[in-house]
Design an enzyme around this catalytic site. Structure first.
Site, PDB file in Angstrom:
ATOM      1  N   GLU A   1       0.819  -1.217   0.000  1.00 20.16           N
ATOM      2  CA  GLU A   1       0.000   0.000   0.000  1.00 20.16           C
ATOM      3  C   GLU A   1       0.849   1.262   0.000  1.00 20.16           C
ATOM      4  OE1 GLU A   1      -2.760  -0.220   3.259  1.00 20.16           O
ATOM      5  OE2 GLU A   1      -3.312  -2.288   2.808  1.00 20.16           O
TER       6      GLU A   1
ATOM      7  N   GLU B   1      -5.504  -8.216   0.639  1.00 20.10           N
ATOM      8  CA  GLU B   1      -6.172  -7.950   1.913  1.00 20.10           C
ATOM      9  C   GLU B   1      -7.603  -7.534   1.591  1.00 20.10           C
ATOM     10  OE1 GLU B   1      -4.494  -5.005   4.514  1.00 20.10           O
ATOM     11  OE2 GLU B   1      -2.448  -5.719   4.185  1.00 20.10           O
TER      12      GLU B   1
END
Length: 452
Positions: free
Chosen positions: A291, A394
């Site tokens: 991320e 995720e």
């Protein structure tokens, strides 16, 4: 005379009726051409537009009468004489597009003379990455990667995240609720600054070894904790969020800086832990620096929420490449499959095909949490030009596996975060996990082959 006039009138009336019937036949829409044409092969998969071109202006009279493999299509548009059907096509599939005659009419409401059938087939799955980026990858890594390639687009691998660090607690919970273990478990080196200790010791690989012995896939990530204040000589406080640390990733370009030296030191520590797994012949799906872009490209003023993304894409890409080179060439790690995590709008952050095996996307929708995530899937697919397999690395709510394969967001695996994201009914919960783990599209650990 009256009889003669009557006969003439009858003849004229019959002629008019005949002409009217011919006119109705003449104005019925006829298909002039189509894309793809009937019998076409090797059509691209994914979101595609089918075009039907008619000999006159037309309209949709009954959209439900347009079917692709016996299912009514969802999106149909008309532009003058062209019907445009937007569909999601699966790879290596035979298709029949059926246009029932009542589906289309002209402006005078004359429908088709007969049903239209168009047969075509799509391309086989592209070998997204025929070779691993790590030279001389271990036999176990090669077998795992081959399994991933064979699975992609056909099934989805179930996964769970360790409860914070170095365990299979969430996987055990799922098993207790469903009778099945997920196929993948992800571990986290988040506590490397404390290990070894009586409560965390990454040198003890028993939990990972047991997971692998039971045919589970091993994944690992790294919430990379650094000192909150680099000016402190013996730091006791550490963080990974940008807001909590002054650590400057741009020092990656200065080998003499304390930041550079610390990054090398930490990479060496983690490499040592990964080497322990390599010595046990355990392949690892490795997902560092996740991320990174954060909200940088999402809106003006957006930032990378982890320190490795705090100074923009270039330092982060430099760190990624340095980590790859050091782990691969210096530490001789050959048991890793490298996963880069995209934010869906961060092409400028991509390290490059030579440094990435797979791509992940982390998603936590707040509404319709079990819906298809096709839009996000396609964003990532565009960034890597379809060259890399894509995982839901995720998530909060697990997308409905049935919708995945209906809509086309065929993630390689899914992995909800630990805690409430796994266990709470507002996200997933026991009942939903039972549904997911019994879906024919989902691979559980008991279905895994031995990749040893």
């Amino acid at each position: 005379m009256r009889n003669l006039l009557f006969m003439v009138c009858c003849i004229l009336l019959a002629t008019c009726c005949s002409k009217k019937e011919i006119t109705q036949e003449q104005i019925a829409p006829e298909l002039a051409s189509s894309v793809p044409f009937n019998g076409a092969v090797e059509i691209a998969n994914g979101i595609q537009k089918i075009e039907l071109i008619f000999n006159q202006s037309i309209k949709i009279a009954n959209a439900s009468a347009i079917k692709l493999n016996d299912k009514s299509v969802e999106k149909v548009d008309v532009s003058v004489n062209t019907v445009i059907i937007t569909v999601m096509l699966q790879p290596a599939t035979q298709y029949e597009l059926l246009i029932l005659k009542e589906a289309i009419s002209n402006t005078n409401n004359a429908t088709l003379k007969a049903d239209i059938r168009i047969l075509f087939s799509t391309k086989k799955i592209v070998a997204h990455a025929s070779e691993l980026i790590t030279p001389n990858s271990s036999p176990e890594v090669q077998k795992l990667f081959q399994f991933l390639k064979e699975t992609y687009g056909q099934k989805v691998i179930s996964g769970t995240m360790a409860n914070v660090s170095w365990n299979i607690e969430e996987a055990d919970w799922v098993h207790a609720q469903t009778g099945k273990y997920p196929a993948l478990n992800c571990f986290d080196f988040i506590h490397h600054i404390y290990s070894p200790a009586d409560w965390i010791n990454y040198e003890n690989t028993e939990v990972v070894e047991k997971w692998w012995r039971n045919n589970g896939i091993v994944s690992a990530m790294w919430h990379w904790c650094v000192p909150k204040d680099m000016k402190v000589s013996n730091p006791t406080e550490f963080a990974f969020y940008t807001k909590d640390t002054s650590f400057d990733i741009s020092k990656i370009n200065d080998p003499n800086s304390p930041e550079y030296k610390l990054m090398i030191k930490d990479i060496d520590i983690i490499s040592g832990y990964l080497k322990l797994l390599q010595n046990k012949n355990i392949p690892v799906i490795w997902r560092p620096l996740h991320e990174a872009a954060g909200n940088t490209n999402s809106y003006v003023g957006g930032t990378g929420w982890f320190w490795w993304g705090a100074k923009g894409p270039e330092p982060c890409k430099t760190l990624w490449k340095l980590m790859f080179e050091r782990m691969t060439n210096y530490h001789k790690l050959n048991n890793l499959i490298w996963v880069w995590t995209s934010q869906g709008n961060d092409f400028d952050w991509y390290p490059g095909d030579a440094y990435v095996d797979l791509v992940g996307r982390d998603l936590y929708p707040e509404t319709n949490i079990h819906d298809s995530q096709l839009t996000e899937f396609n964003k990532v697919k565009t960034i890597v030009a379809g060259k890399k397999m894509i995982a839901l690395s995720e998530c909060g709510g697990i997308p409905d596996p049935g919708l995945m394969f209906e809509k086309g967001d065929t993630w390689l695996w899914f992995m909800p975060w630990y805690g409430d994201f796994t266990r709470d009914n507002k996200q997933n919960g026991a009942a939903y996990w039972k549904t997911v783990m019994n879906n024919v599209n989902v691979i559980t650990r008991d279905q895994m082959p031995s990749l040893k």
